[in-house]
Design a protein around this motif. Structure first.
Motif, PDB file in Angstrom:
ATOM      1  N   LEU A  55       0.867  -1.166   0.000  1.00 51.73           N
ATOM      2  CA  LEU A  55       0.000   0.000   0.000  1.00 51.73           C
ATOM      3  C   LEU A  55       0.907   1.219   0.000  1.00 51.73           C
ATOM      4  O   LEU A  55       1.704   1.410   0.923  1.00 51.73           O
ATOM      5  N   VAL A  56       0.807   2.038  -1.035  1.00 47.68           N
ATOM      6  CA  VAL A  56       1.707   3.178  -1.223  1.00 47.68           C
ATOM      7  C   VAL A  56       0.996   4.465  -0.820  1.00 47.68           C
ATOM      8  O   VAL A  56      -0.141   4.713  -1.225  1.00 47.68           O
ATOM      9  N   VAL A  57       1.681   5.279  -0.036  1.00 49.14           N
ATOM     10  CA  VAL A  57       1.153   6.563   0.400  1.00 49.14           C
ATOM     11  C   VAL A  57       2.138   7.644  -0.017  1.00 49.14           C
ATOM     12  O   VAL A  57       3.341   7.528   0.246  1.00 49.14           O
ATOM     13  N   GLY A  58       1.644   8.676  -0.683  1.00 48.09           N
ATOM     14  CA  GLY A  58       2.525   9.759  -1.116  1.00 48.09           C
ATOM     15  C   GLY A  58       1.824  11.091  -1.066  1.00 48.09           C
ATOM     16  O   GLY A  58       0.597  11.170  -1.222  1.00 48.09           O
ATOM     17  N   VAL A  59       2.599  12.131  -0.834  1.00 44.80           N
ATOM     18  CA  VAL A  59       2.097  13.502  -0.833  1.00 44.80           C
ATOM     19  C   VAL A  59       2.913  14.310  -1.834  1.00 44.80           C
ATOM     20  O   VAL A  59       4.144  14.176  -1.878  1.00 44.80           O
ATOM     21  N   SER A  60       2.249  15.123  -2.635  1.00 43.96           N
ATOM     22  CA  SER A  60       2.926  16.026  -3.575  1.00 43.96           C
ATOM     23  C   SER A  60       3.802  15.219  -4.533  1.00 43.96           C
ATOM     24  O   SER A  60       3.308  14.357  -5.246  1.00 43.96           O
ATOM     25  N   GLY A  61       5.109  15.461  -4.558  1.00 48.50           N
ATOM     26  CA  GLY A  61       5.980  14.706  -5.437  1.00 48.50           C
ATOM     27  C   GLY A  61       5.967  13.216  -5.135  1.00 48.50           C
ATOM     28  O   GLY A  61       6.103  12.383  -6.038  1.00 48.50           O
ATOM     29  N   GLY A  62       5.812  12.861  -3.858  1.00 48.08           N
ATOM     30  CA  GLY A  62       5.699  11.446  -3.504  1.00 48.08           C
ATOM     31  C   GLY A  62       4.452  10.823  -4.102  1.00 48.08           C
ATOM     32  O   GLY A  62       4.458   9.662  -4.527  1.00 48.08           O
ATOM     33  N   ALA A  63       3.367  11.598  -4.162  1.00 45.92           N
ATOM     34  CA  ALA A  63       2.147  11.127  -4.801  1.00 45.92           C
ATOM     35  C   ALA A  63       2.343  10.983  -6.305  1.00 45.92           C
ATOM     36  O   ALA A  63       1.808  10.066  -6.934  1.00 45.92           O
ATOM     37  N   THR A  64       3.110  11.895  -6.890  1.00 41.47           N
ATOM     38  CA  THR A  64       3.393  11.829  -8.324  1.00 41.47           C
ATOM     39  C   THR A  64       4.174  10.563  -8.649  1.00 41.47           C
ATOM     40  O   THR A  64       3.869   9.864  -9.634  1.00 41.47           O
ATOM     41  N   GLY A 193      -2.656  14.970  10.049  1.00 44.00           N
ATOM     42  CA  GLY A 193      -2.096  13.630  10.144  1.00 44.00           C
ATOM     43  C   GLY A 193      -3.104  12.583  10.576  1.00 44.00           C
ATOM     44  O   GLY A 193      -3.098  11.446  10.073  1.00 44.00           O
ATOM     45  N   ALA A 194      -4.002  12.939  11.502  1.00 48.77           N
ATOM     46  CA  ALA A 194      -4.987  11.965  11.969  1.00 48.77           C
ATOM     47  C   ALA A 194      -5.950  11.582  10.849  1.00 48.77           C
ATOM     48  O   ALA A 194      -6.318  10.405  10.700  1.00 48.77           O
ATOM     49  N   ALA A 195      -6.350  12.563  10.057  1.00 45.01           N
ATOM     50  CA  ALA A 195      -7.250  12.279   8.938  1.00 45.01           C
ATOM     51  C   ALA A 195      -6.561  11.412   7.893  1.00 45.01           C
ATOM     52  O   ALA A 195      -7.166  10.486   7.330  1.00 45.01           O
ATOM     53  N   LEU A 196      -5.287  11.702   7.614  1.00 45.31           N
ATOM     54  CA  LEU A 196      -4.536  10.890   6.656  1.00 45.31           C
ATOM     55  C   LEU A 196      -4.367   9.470   7.178  1.00 45.31           C
ATOM     56  O   LEU A 196      -4.549   8.498   6.434  1.00 45.31           O
ATOM     57  N   ALA A 197      -4.042   9.326   8.451  1.00 42.92           N
ATOM     58  CA  ALA A 197      -3.889   7.994   9.035  1.00 42.92           C
ATOM     59  C   ALA A 197      -5.187   7.206   8.933  1.00 42.92           C
ATOM     60  O   ALA A 197      -5.178   5.994   8.652  1.00 42.92           O
ATOM     61  N   SER A 198      -6.308   7.878   9.129  1.00 39.06           N
ATOM     62  CA  SER A 198      -7.609   7.209   9.017  1.00 39.06           C
ATOM     63  C   SER A 198      -7.846   6.696   7.599  1.00 39.06           C
ATOM     64  O   SER A 198      -8.342   5.573   7.405  1.00 39.06           O
ATOM     65  N   LEU A 199      -7.483   7.501   6.604  1.00 39.17           N
ATOM     66  CA  LEU A 199      -7.633   7.061   5.220  1.00 39.17           C
ATOM     67  C   LEU A 199      -6.736   5.866   4.919  1.00 39.17           C
ATOM     68  O   LEU A 199      -7.146   4.917   4.236  1.00 39.17           O
ATOM     69  N   VAL A 200      -5.504   5.923   5.408  1.00 42.61           N
ATOM     70  CA  VAL A 200      -4.579   4.807   5.169  1.00 42.61           C
ATOM     71  C   VAL A 200      -5.123   3.539   5.814  1.00 42.61           C
ATOM     72  O   VAL A 200      -5.083   2.449   5.211  1.00 42.61           O
ATOM     73  N   ARG A 201      -5.642   3.657   7.019  1.00 41.91           N
ATOM     74  CA  ARG A 201      -6.221   2.490   7.680  1.00 41.91           C
ATOM     75  C   ARG A 201      -7.407   1.931   6.896  1.00 41.91           C
ATOM     76  O   ARG A 201      -7.573   0.715   6.773  1.00 41.91           O
ATOM     77  N   SER A 202      -8.226   2.824   6.369  1.00 44.81           N
ATOM     78  CA  SER A 202      -9.373   2.386   5.588  1.00 44.81           C
ATOM     79  C   SER A 202      -8.939   1.635   4.334  1.00 44.81           C
ATOM     80  O   SER A 202      -9.489   0.574   3.995  1.00 44.81           O
ATOM     81  N   GLU A 203      -7.939   2.182   3.624  1.00 39.60           N
ATOM     82  CA  GLU A 203      -7.449   1.511   2.413  1.00 39.60           C
ATOM     83  C   GLU A 203      -6.728   0.214   2.761  1.00 39.60           C
ATOM     84  O   GLU A 203      -6.786  -0.764   2.005  1.00 39.60           O
TER      85      GLU A 203
END
Length: 214
Positions: A55-64, A193-203
């Motif tokens: 499961l890959v998580v990235g923001v900005s350039g990491g998302a790219t 961060g908490a919202a992002l962690a929740s999304l990662v947990r969901s995925e």
């Protein structure tokens, strides 16, 4: 399931420390430190063996980078990608960042890209930022052979309309799903961060079959 966190420009791997702590009970979390090579082949080659089946998580350039891996058919288990670059689908998206880079170097770049949550202590050298920025501005997305339904593209509730439009354009092109992250703009890992962690947990719980290379 392995979770791989990919950092973007003007940040280092340790930008993920709070999220790593928040996900500490979930399997194996890998946080690679990129080389800032400025070369797509090098960056993707280093990430592919880590990200295949993860499961890959990235923001900005990491998302790219995560999006390019998915487009190339690397068998990701899933992905949460926050506001990646969109190439010609949003040609002016990074113009304000380029202007701030020219005027104030790394400090201007980081502040324009990530907002007040970013600080210079998070950044590598100016030459590393320059190589990354040039590489990410060359990114051009394309339609995959199979829709990227295992990929979740996110945008921040507080992000400008241009960011929302770019994410929607990428979704239409690639078939990726989308969602809005409350309380966040571009620097979701620093602001929400908490919202992002929740999304990662969901995925992570969703755990679809890896999308195989075509």
């Amino acid at each position: 399931m392995t979770i791989v966190l990919i950092h973007g420009a003007a940040t280092r791997a340790d930008v993920w420390n709070p999220l790593v702590a928040a996900l500490g009970d979930l399997d194996r979390v890998i946080v690679p430190q990129r080389d800032y090579s400025g070369d797509w082949g090098h960056e993707l080659g280093a990430l592919e063996p880590l990200c295949a089946g993860a499961l890959v998580v990235g923001v900005s350039g990491g998302a790219t980078l995560g999006l390019e891996l998915a487009l190339r058919g690397v068998p990701l288990r899933g992905a949460v990608l926050h506001e990646p670059a969109a190439g010609s689908y949003a040609p002016a998206l990074l113009d304000h960042v380029a202007a701030a880079w020219r005027e104030n170097g790394v400090d201007g770049f980081g502040s324009a890209l990530y907002g007040p949550a970013w600080s210079r202590k998070l950044s590598p050298s100016a030459s590393a930022v320059a190589r990354d920025f040039a590489m990410f501005r060359r990114f051009e997305p394309y339609a995959p052979s199979t829709p990227l339904t295992h990929v979740l593209l996110t945008s921040g509730e507080r992000s400008p309309e241009s960011r929302h439009m770019s994410v929607q354009a990428l979704s239409r092109l690639t078939g990726a799903r989308t969602t809005l992250v409350p309380g966040a703009s571009h620097a979701v890992h620093l602001e929400a961060g908490a919202a992002l962690a929740s999304l990662v947990r969901s995925e992570h719980s969703r755990s679809p079959t890896p999308a195989l290379r075509s």
